[in-house]
Write a protein that holds these residues in place. Sequence first.
Motif, PDB file in Angstrom:
ATOM      1  N   THR A 139      -0.573   6.290  -4.180  1.00  0.00           N
ATOM      2  CA  THR A 139      -1.249   5.163  -5.508  1.00  0.00           C
ATOM      3  C   THR A 139      -2.404   5.312  -5.360  1.00  0.00           C
ATOM      4  O   THR A 139      -3.079   5.592  -6.460  1.00  0.00           O
TER       5      THR A 139
ATOM      6  N   LYS B  37       0.757  -1.194   0.014  1.00  0.00           N
ATOM      7  CA  LYS B  37      -0.046  -0.060  -0.106  1.00  0.00           C
ATOM      8  C   LYS B  37       0.883   1.329   0.067  1.00  0.00           C
ATOM      9  O   LYS B  37       1.641   1.281   0.532  1.00  0.00           O
ATOM     10  N   HIS B  38       0.191   2.317  -0.787  1.00  0.00           N
ATOM     11  CA  HIS B  38       0.985   3.564  -0.606  1.00  0.00           C
ATOM     12  C   HIS B  38      -0.151   4.604  -1.027  1.00  0.00           C
ATOM     13  O   HIS B  38      -0.926   4.597  -1.886  1.00  0.00           O
TER      14      HIS B  38
END
Length: 215
Positions: free
Chosen positions: A198, A194-195
Motif C-alpha cells: 500500500t 499497514k501493508h
Amino acid sequence: MEIFIDTANIKEIKEAIALGLIDGVTTNPTLIARENRPAKDLLKEICSLVSGPVSAEVISLDASGMVTEARQLAKIAKNIVIKIPLVKEGLKAVKILSSEGIKTNVTLCFSVSQALLTAKAGADYISPFVGRLDDISEVGMDLIKDIRTIYQNYGFKTKIIVASVRNPLHVVSAALMAADVATIPFAVIEQLIKHPLTDIGIQRFLEDYKKIPQK
Ligand code: G3P
C-alpha cells in the motif's frame, strides 16, 4: 467479529474510536497502573468515550471480596463489565454477579476445562490469553478453536474474547475460528492496517501524479 482495544490509555482509545472500529475496551491492573491516575476516574472517562463494554478487573481473591468490588465498579457506568480471575472463588463470584445482572468477563483462562466451567457458571465473556500460551511454547490459538467447538456443541452463550493478542496473525486466526471478540493492543491495530505494498503504491501514484501536465 467485534474488536475491543486492550488498553487504558485515553489517547489510544480516542484514536481507535476515530478509526471507527472499536466495539469495546478491556483493561487490567497492569494497563491501568501505566496511566498513573486513580482507576475510578480513568474508568469513568473511558466509559464516557465508548458505548460498548468496558472491562474492569477486581483484585480480591475471595468470592465475597470480588462481589463487593464488582458492585462498586458496576456503579461507575452502565457499560462496565467485571473482569474476574479464573479461580474457584472467581466462578462463585460469577454465579452471584450474573444473578444480579452484573456482566462478567472471566480472565486469565489457559485451558479448555477452565472455559467449560466458566460457561456453566454463566459468565458473559471468557478471555483466553493466547500470547502467554505462545510464550511457553503452546499454540495459544488451539485453545480458541477447542473452546469454540465446545461452546458450539452445547449452545453456551458465553462470548469468547481472544486476549493477550500479540500480532496480526492472532487476529486473523481469531476471525477464521469465529471468535466473538478480539481485544487488541493499539500497536497491533496499527500493524493490522499497514501493508508495505500500500505504501509503495501510494508513493508510485504520487510520483506519477507529478508527471501529469498541469494545463
Ligand atoms: O487482554 C489481556 C492482556 O492485557 C494481556 O496481554 O500481552 O500482557 O499477555 P499480555
